[in-house]
Enzyme design. Structure first.
Site, PDB file in Angstrom:
ATOM      1  N   SER A   1       0.845  -1.201   0.000  1.00 51.91           N
ATOM      2  CA  SER A   1       0.000   0.000   0.000  1.00 51.91           C
ATOM      3  C   SER A   1       0.874   1.243   0.000  1.00 51.91           C
ATOM      4  O   SER A   1       2.028   1.218   0.441  1.00 51.91           O
ATOM      5  CB  SER A   1      -0.858   0.021   1.266  1.00 51.91           C
ATOM      6  OG  SER A   1      -1.469   1.284   1.439  1.00 51.91           O
TER       7      SER A   1
ATOM      8  N   TYR B   1      -1.436  -1.301  10.609  1.00 51.79           N
ATOM      9  CA  TYR B   1      -1.625  -1.611   9.182  1.00 51.79           C
ATOM     10  C   TYR B   1      -0.455  -1.083   8.351  1.00 51.79           C
ATOM     11  O   TYR B   1       0.151  -1.809   7.550  1.00 51.79           O
ATOM     12  CB  TYR B   1      -2.932  -0.989   8.708  1.00 51.79           C
ATOM     13  CG  TYR B   1      -3.209  -1.117   7.231  1.00 51.79           C
ATOM     14  CD1 TYR B   1      -3.870  -2.234   6.725  1.00 51.79           C
ATOM     15  CD2 TYR B   1      -2.840  -0.109   6.332  1.00 51.79           C
ATOM     16  CE1 TYR B   1      -4.149  -2.343   5.364  1.00 51.79           C
ATOM     17  CE2 TYR B   1      -3.110  -0.212   4.981  1.00 51.79           C
ATOM     18  CZ  TYR B   1      -3.762  -1.334   4.497  1.00 51.79           C
ATOM     19  OH  TYR B   1      -4.031  -1.432   3.151  1.00 51.79           O
TER      20      TYR B   1
HETATM   21  P1  NAD Z   1     -11.479  -6.215   0.802  1.00 54.60           P
HETATM   22  O1  NAD Z   1     -12.105  -6.122   2.117  1.00 54.60           O
HETATM   23  O2  NAD Z   1     -12.369  -6.378  -0.362  1.00 54.60           O
HETATM   24  O3  NAD Z   1     -10.422  -7.383   0.774  1.00 54.60           O
HETATM   25  C1  NAD Z   1      -9.710  -7.793   1.915  1.00 54.60           C
HETATM   26  C2  NAD Z   1      -9.888  -9.288   2.040  1.00 54.60           C
HETATM   27  O4  NAD Z   1      -9.017  -9.771   3.064  1.00 54.60           O
HETATM   28  C3  NAD Z   1     -11.281  -9.699   2.460  1.00 54.60           C
HETATM   29  O5  NAD Z   1     -12.127  -9.877   1.363  1.00 54.60           O
HETATM   30  C4  NAD Z   1     -11.025 -10.998   3.204  1.00 54.60           C
HETATM   31  O6  NAD Z   1     -11.327 -12.116   2.394  1.00 54.60           O
HETATM   32  C5  NAD Z   1      -9.533 -10.992   3.483  1.00 54.60           C
HETATM   33  N1  NAD Z   1      -9.311 -11.203   4.914  1.00 54.60           N
HETATM   34  C6  NAD Z   1      -9.394 -10.294   5.916  1.00 54.60           C
HETATM   35  N2  NAD Z   1      -9.209 -10.907   7.103  1.00 54.60           N
HETATM   36  C7  NAD Z   1      -9.006 -12.218   6.839  1.00 54.60           C
HETATM   37  C8  NAD Z   1      -8.770 -13.357   7.645  1.00 54.60           C
HETATM   38  N3  NAD Z   1      -8.714 -13.293   8.980  1.00 54.60           N
HETATM   39  N4  NAD Z   1      -8.628 -14.568   7.025  1.00 54.60           N
HETATM   40  C9  NAD Z   1      -8.705 -14.652   5.686  1.00 54.60           C
HETATM   41  N5  NAD Z   1      -8.922 -13.615   4.864  1.00 54.60           N
HETATM   42  C10 NAD Z   1      -9.070 -12.408   5.441  1.00 54.60           C
HETATM   43  O7  NAD Z   1     -10.589  -4.909   0.626  1.00 54.60           O
HETATM   44  P2  NAD Z   1      -9.443  -4.506  -0.420  1.00 54.60           P
HETATM   45  O8  NAD Z   1      -9.292  -3.045  -0.256  1.00 54.60           O
HETATM   46  O9  NAD Z   1      -9.687  -5.068  -1.748  1.00 54.60           O
HETATM   47  O10 NAD Z   1      -8.152  -5.165   0.230  1.00 54.60           O
HETATM   48  C11 NAD Z   1      -7.300  -6.047  -0.475  1.00 54.60           C
HETATM   49  C12 NAD Z   1      -5.855  -5.698  -0.179  1.00 54.60           C
HETATM   50  O11 NAD Z   1      -5.596  -4.401  -0.706  1.00 54.60           O
HETATM   51  C13 NAD Z   1      -5.508  -5.627   1.312  1.00 54.60           C
HETATM   52  O12 NAD Z   1      -4.244  -6.213   1.516  1.00 54.60           O
HETATM   53  C14 NAD Z   1      -5.423  -4.140   1.560  1.00 54.60           C
HETATM   54  O13 NAD Z   1      -4.562  -3.849   2.619  1.00 54.60           O
HETATM   55  C15 NAD Z   1      -4.872  -3.668   0.246  1.00 54.60           C
HETATM   56  N6  NAD Z   1      -5.007  -2.242  -0.029  1.00 54.60           N
HETATM   57  C16 NAD Z   1      -6.241  -1.670  -0.140  1.00 54.60           C
HETATM   58  C17 NAD Z   1      -6.325  -0.321  -0.394  1.00 54.60           C
HETATM   59  C18 NAD Z   1      -7.642   0.362  -0.523  1.00 54.60           C
HETATM   60  O14 NAD Z   1      -7.688   1.600  -0.527  1.00 54.60           O
HETATM   61  N7  NAD Z   1      -8.743  -0.339  -0.614  1.00 54.60           N
HETATM   62  C19 NAD Z   1      -5.175   0.459  -0.544  1.00 54.60           C
HETATM   63  C20 NAD Z   1      -3.939  -0.172  -0.446  1.00 54.60           C
HETATM   64  C21 NAD Z   1      -3.870  -1.516  -0.176  1.00 54.60           C
END
Ligand code: NAD
Ligand code: MG
Length: 295
Positions: free
Chosen positions: A187, A200
């Protein structure tokens, strides 16, 4: 404007989501507006034909967009997700199958040791091999101060976001032959920590470092390891206390492109890093953040 040009400022809508809440982990299908995971837009170009991928957090958001893109590029795809996310997962499984590929659904909790230690082998067994691992599952919960942030939360965030990458990548290497790829989700928080998500942001810095270190270790085996660093992307992660509620309507508006990204815009970076097109790219982080400068 030429019909061949697309303005990135308007290519995807600028979202101003209403204040809303869902308990963690939340569902894409209940998010307003529903995040764009590329269901209507992603067009495959045979860049991952015959490949076999496991995407953690593949039910929703960025992981879902990646799973759908991989399938449309010709890969069979297993998705790992929490049992509470079955409704989102079913949508992704259907999209993978509509692309004519084999879909494998692997519900479970990465905080559960036996699941963590077996999910990669199960994916490889049911896919008939494994040559792409996308470590994408993540937890992001705001807390106002370090005094409010419990050790329990810190440990869970580290377990899900970075420690699991060690376990899953180790297991994946047992199955991976030359040409395989690991892609980790980090991120922009790795470089610009928001003080409300200390735990985080620290995991995301660690993911960049882990990616660079492991890439050197396995380079000679013909396995590449890279990361994607999204900026603000509209997903349910933000709704389920990943952001303060009053920040949701302006989420991502402060980026140089002036809007949040959509999960569908992240998928091509993951396709590139998994495909042979990026043959000379390893140990790197591809930033997809709407223009925020990075080191
Ligand atoms: P999202 O909630 O759609 O995806 C996160 C997923 O993590 C969930 O769907 C879930 O299946 C999984 N997860 C969480 N806890 C878990 C557990 N205990 N066991 C198994 N699976 C688990 O949200 P997203 O934003 O698509 O996140 C995906 C990745 O992108 C993450 O690593 C997040 O840190 C990263 N990210 C997101 C953003 C943003 O702005 N959305 C920015 C930078 C990085
Ligand atoms: Mg989800």
């Amino acid at each position: 404007m030429s019909e061949f040009l697309q303005n990135p400022v308007t290519q995807f809508p600028k979202v101003s989501p209403p204040e809303q809440d869902q308990p963690e982990p939340g569902l894409d299908v209940k998010t307003d507006p529903v995040p764009d995971i590329g269901l209507d837009s992603y067009r495959g170009r045979e860049r991952l034909v015959g490949r076999k991928a496991l995407v953690t957090g593949g039910d929703s958001g960025i992981g879902a967009a990646v799973a759908i893109a991989y399938a449309r590029e010709g890969a069979d795809v297993a998705i790992a997700y929490l049992p509470a996310e079955e409704e989102d997962a079913r949508r992704v499984v259907a999209a993978i199958e509509e692309a004519g590929r084999h879909a494998v659904a692997l519900p479970g909790d990465l905080l559960d040791r036996s699941y963590r230690e077996s999910v990669v082998d199960t994916a490889a067994e049911r896919l008939g091999g494994l040559d792409i691992l996308v470590n994408n599952a993540g937890k992001q919960l705001i807390s106002e101060s370090l005094e409010e942030l419990t050790d329990e939360q810190v440990e869970q965030t580290f377990q899900i976001n970075i420690l699991s990458m060690f376990t899953l990548s180790r297991a994946a290497l047992r199955h991976m032959r030359p040409g395989s790829a690991i892609v980790n989700t980090t991120s922009v928080q790795a470089y610009e920590p928001n003080p409300m998500i200390l735990d985080y942001a620290a995991t995301k810095a660690a993911i960049n470092n882990f990616t660079k270190g492991l890439a050197q270790q396995v380079g000679e085996r013909g396995i590449r390891v890279n990361a994607v660093a999204p900026g603000p992307v509209w997903t349910v992660l933000q709704v389920s206390d990943g952001q303060p509620k009053d920040k949701l309507p302006v989420f991502g508006h402060n980026t140089p492109l002036g809007r949040a990204g959509q999960p569908a815009e992240m998928a091509p970076a993951y396709v590139f890093l998994a495909s042979a097109e990026s043959s000379y790219v390893t140990g790197d982080t591809l930033n997809a953040n709407g223009g925020t400068p990075t080191p």
